[in-house]
Motif scaffolding. Structure first.
Motif, PDB file in Angstrom:
ATOM      1  N   ILE A  41      19.642   0.794  -5.715  1.00 56.75           N
ATOM      2  CA  ILE A  41      19.056   0.267  -6.946  1.00 56.75           C
ATOM      3  C   ILE A  41      19.570  -1.146  -7.219  1.00 56.75           C
ATOM      4  O   ILE A  41      18.844  -1.965  -7.760  1.00 56.75           O
ATOM      5  CB  ILE A  41      19.267   1.195  -8.161  1.00 56.75           C
ATOM      6  CG1 ILE A  41      20.736   1.497  -8.399  1.00 56.75           C
ATOM      7  CG2 ILE A  41      18.464   2.462  -8.017  1.00 56.75           C
ATOM      8  CD1 ILE A  41      21.013   2.288  -9.659  1.00 56.75           C
ATOM      9  N   HIS A  42      20.803  -1.442  -6.802  1.00 59.83           N
ATOM     10  CA  HIS A  42      21.330  -2.805  -6.973  1.00 59.83           C
ATOM     11  C   HIS A  42      20.526  -3.805  -6.145  1.00 59.83           C
ATOM     12  O   HIS A  42      20.208  -4.886  -6.620  1.00 59.83           O
ATOM     13  CB  HIS A  42      22.800  -2.881  -6.587  1.00 59.83           C
ATOM     14  CG  HIS A  42      23.306  -4.298  -6.527  1.00 59.83           C
ATOM     15  ND1 HIS A  42      23.465  -5.069  -7.655  1.00 59.83           N
ATOM     16  CD2 HIS A  42      23.638  -5.091  -5.495  1.00 59.83           C
ATOM     17  CE1 HIS A  42      23.885  -6.279  -7.307  1.00 59.83           C
ATOM     18  NE2 HIS A  42      23.991  -6.309  -5.991  1.00 59.83           N
ATOM     19  N   ALA A  48       0.832  -1.216   0.000  1.00 58.03           N
ATOM     20  CA  ALA A  48       0.000   0.000   0.000  1.00 58.03           C
ATOM     21  C   ALA A  48       0.863   1.262   0.000  1.00 58.03           C
ATOM     22  O   ALA A  48       0.609   2.196  -0.766  1.00 58.03           O
ATOM     23  CB  ALA A  48      -0.937  -0.008   1.198  1.00 58.03           C
ATOM     24  N   LYS A  49       1.904   1.275   0.835  1.00 52.04           N
ATOM     25  CA  LYS A  49       2.782   2.448   0.909  1.00 52.04           C
ATOM     26  C   LYS A  49       3.572   2.624  -0.391  1.00 52.04           C
ATOM     27  O   LYS A  49       3.708   3.733  -0.897  1.00 52.04           O
ATOM     28  CB  LYS A  49       3.734   2.314   2.098  1.00 52.04           C
ATOM     29  CG  LYS A  49       4.571   3.553   2.333  1.00 52.04           C
ATOM     30  CD  LYS A  49       5.372   3.434   3.608  1.00 52.04           C
ATOM     31  CE  LYS A  49       6.189   4.701   3.829  1.00 52.04           C
ATOM     32  NZ  LYS A  49       6.964   4.598   5.077  1.00 52.04           N
ATOM     33  N   VAL A  50       4.092   1.524  -0.926  1.00 46.50           N
ATOM     34  CA  VAL A  50       4.847   1.583  -2.184  1.00 46.50           C
ATOM     35  C   VAL A  50       3.937   2.043  -3.319  1.00 46.50           C
ATOM     36  O   VAL A  50       4.301   2.918  -4.111  1.00 46.50           O
ATOM     37  CB  VAL A  50       5.492   0.209  -2.501  1.00 46.50           C
ATOM     38  CG1 VAL A  50       6.061   0.179  -3.914  1.00 46.50           C
ATOM     39  CG2 VAL A  50       6.580  -0.105  -1.482  1.00 46.50           C
ATOM     40  N   LYS A  73      11.655   0.520 -14.145  1.00 48.26           N
ATOM     41  CA  LYS A  73      11.191   1.905 -14.191  1.00 48.26           C
ATOM     42  C   LYS A  73      10.897   2.471 -12.806  1.00 48.26           C
ATOM     43  O   LYS A  73      10.781   3.677 -12.654  1.00 48.26           O
ATOM     44  CB  LYS A  73       9.977   2.039 -15.096  1.00 48.26           C
ATOM     45  CG  LYS A  73       8.736   1.328 -14.599  1.00 48.26           C
ATOM     46  CD  LYS A  73       7.596   1.491 -15.581  1.00 48.26           C
ATOM     47  CE  LYS A  73       6.336   0.811 -15.106  1.00 48.26           C
ATOM     48  NZ  LYS A  73       5.251   1.019 -16.068  1.00 48.26           N
ATOM     49  N   HIS A  74      10.815   1.617 -11.779  1.00 46.03           N
ATOM     50  CA  HIS A  74      10.532   2.098 -10.427  1.00 46.03           C
ATOM     51  C   HIS A  74      11.748   2.047  -9.501  1.00 46.03           C
ATOM     52  O   HIS A  74      11.689   2.582  -8.390  1.00 46.03           O
ATOM     53  CB  HIS A  74       9.407   1.277  -9.804  1.00 46.03           C
ATOM     54  CG  HIS A  74       8.102   1.394 -10.512  1.00 46.03           C
ATOM     55  ND1 HIS A  74       7.505   2.601 -10.805  1.00 46.03           N
ATOM     56  CD2 HIS A  74       7.271   0.444 -10.984  1.00 46.03           C
ATOM     57  CE1 HIS A  74       6.368   2.394 -11.427  1.00 46.03           C
ATOM     58  NE2 HIS A  74       6.202   1.087 -11.552  1.00 46.03           N
ATOM     59  N   CYS A  75      12.848   1.435  -9.923  1.00 43.58           N
ATOM     60  CA  CYS A  75      13.999   1.234  -9.034  1.00 43.58           C
ATOM     61  C   CYS A  75      14.573   2.540  -8.495  1.00 43.58           C
ATOM     62  O   CYS A  75      14.800   2.674  -7.296  1.00 43.58           O
ATOM     63  CB  CYS A  75      15.088   0.427  -9.738  1.00 43.58           C
ATOM     64  SG  CYS A  75      14.662  -1.305  -9.926  1.00 43.58           S
ATOM     65  N   TRP A  76      14.845   3.492  -9.363  1.00 44.62           N
ATOM     66  CA  TRP A  76      15.473   4.731  -8.902  1.00 44.62           C
ATOM     67  C   TRP A  76      14.557   5.468  -7.930  1.00 44.62           C
ATOM     68  O   TRP A  76      14.995   5.946  -6.882  1.00 44.62           O
ATOM     69  CB  TRP A  76      15.845   5.626 -10.079  1.00 44.62           C
ATOM     70  CG  TRP A  76      16.515   6.880  -9.606  1.00 44.62           C
ATOM     71  CD1 TRP A  76      15.992   8.130  -9.584  1.00 44.62           C
ATOM     72  CD2 TRP A  76      17.820   6.990  -9.039  1.00 44.62           C
ATOM     73  NE1 TRP A  76      16.881   9.010  -9.046  1.00 44.62           N
ATOM     74  CE2 TRP A  76      18.021   8.339  -8.703  1.00 44.62           C
ATOM     75  CE3 TRP A  76      18.847   6.079  -8.782  1.00 44.62           C
ATOM     76  CZ2 TRP A  76      19.196   8.804  -8.127  1.00 44.62           C
ATOM     77  CZ3 TRP A  76      20.025   6.544  -8.209  1.00 44.62           C
ATOM     78  CH2 TRP A  76      20.186   7.884  -7.884  1.00 44.62           C
ATOM     79  N   LYS A  77      13.293   5.568  -8.261  1.00 49.03           N
ATOM     80  CA  LYS A  77      12.357   6.288  -7.393  1.00 49.03           C
ATOM     81  C   LYS A  77      12.255   5.591  -6.029  1.00 49.03           C
ATOM     82  O   LYS A  77      12.248   6.257  -4.996  1.00 49.03           O
ATOM     83  CB  LYS A  77      10.986   6.399  -8.055  1.00 49.03           C
ATOM     84  CG  LYS A  77      10.062   7.341  -7.327  1.00 49.03           C
ATOM     85  CD  LYS A  77       8.876   7.746  -8.155  1.00 49.03           C
ATOM     86  CE  LYS A  77       8.063   8.788  -7.384  1.00 49.03           C
ATOM     87  NZ  LYS A  77       6.892   9.217  -8.107  1.00 49.03           N
ATOM     88  N   LEU A  78      12.204   4.269  -6.010  1.00 49.56           N
ATOM     89  CA  LEU A  78      12.108   3.550  -4.744  1.00 49.56           C
ATOM     90  C   LEU A  78      13.400   3.660  -3.933  1.00 49.56           C
ATOM     91  O   LEU A  78      13.360   3.719  -2.702  1.00 49.56           O
ATOM     92  CB  LEU A  78      11.740   2.085  -4.976  1.00 49.56           C
ATOM     93  CG  LEU A  78      10.316   1.860  -5.477  1.00 49.56           C
ATOM     94  CD1 LEU A  78      10.104   0.386  -5.829  1.00 49.56           C
ATOM     95  CD2 LEU A  78       9.293   2.328  -4.456  1.00 49.56           C
ATOM     96  N   ALA A  79      14.539   3.708  -4.599  1.00 53.60           N
ATOM     97  CA  ALA A  79      15.812   3.862  -3.894  1.00 53.60           C
ATOM     98  C   ALA A  79      15.903   5.237  -3.235  1.00 53.60           C
ATOM     99  O   ALA A  79      16.598   5.397  -2.232  1.00 53.60           O
ATOM    100  CB  ALA A  79      16.983   3.642  -4.848  1.00 53.60           C
ATOM    101  N   THR A  80      15.196   6.215  -3.780  1.00 50.30           N
ATOM    102  CA  THR A  80      15.228   7.570  -3.218  1.00 50.30           C
ATOM    103  C   THR A  80      13.976   7.877  -2.389  1.00 50.30           C
ATOM    104  O   THR A  80      13.790   9.011  -1.953  1.00 50.30           O
ATOM    105  CB  THR A  80      15.388   8.620  -4.334  1.00 50.30           C
ATOM    106  OG1 THR A  80      14.294   8.518  -5.247  1.00 50.30           O
ATOM    107  CG2 THR A  80      16.692   8.435  -5.087  1.00 50.30           C
TER     108      THR A  80
END
Length: 72
Positions: free
Chosen positions: A53-54, A16-18, A38-45
């Motif tokens: 991101i790794h 839900a939060k993600v 497409k979501h890795c960078w945004k989730l890492a930040t």
């Protein structure tokens, strides 16, 4: 959702939060086999995230070089 992806999503606060952070439904997050590129960078930040991101998608992103690699 794979166990690894489930674990990562839980570390980010759950589907839900993600989903809310990305502007998608929690159901869409729950269908991920792995974290989409497409979501890795945004989730890492994402505020509060300690994931790189790794860690989010090691298949595509190489690990950060260690300090020993930089000295060489």
């Amino acid at each position: 959702m794979s166990q690894r992806t489930k674990h990562l999503v839980r570390k980010l606060g759950g589907p839900a939060k993600v989903g809310k952070f990305l502007g998608i439904t929690s159901q869409a997050v729950s269908q991920w086999a792995e974290i989409p590129l497409k979501h890795c960078w945004k989730l890492a930040t994402m505020p509060g995230s300690t994931l790189t991101i790794h860690e989010l998608n090691p298949t595509f992103f190489a690990p950060a070089p260690s300090s020993q690699d930089e000295a060489a």
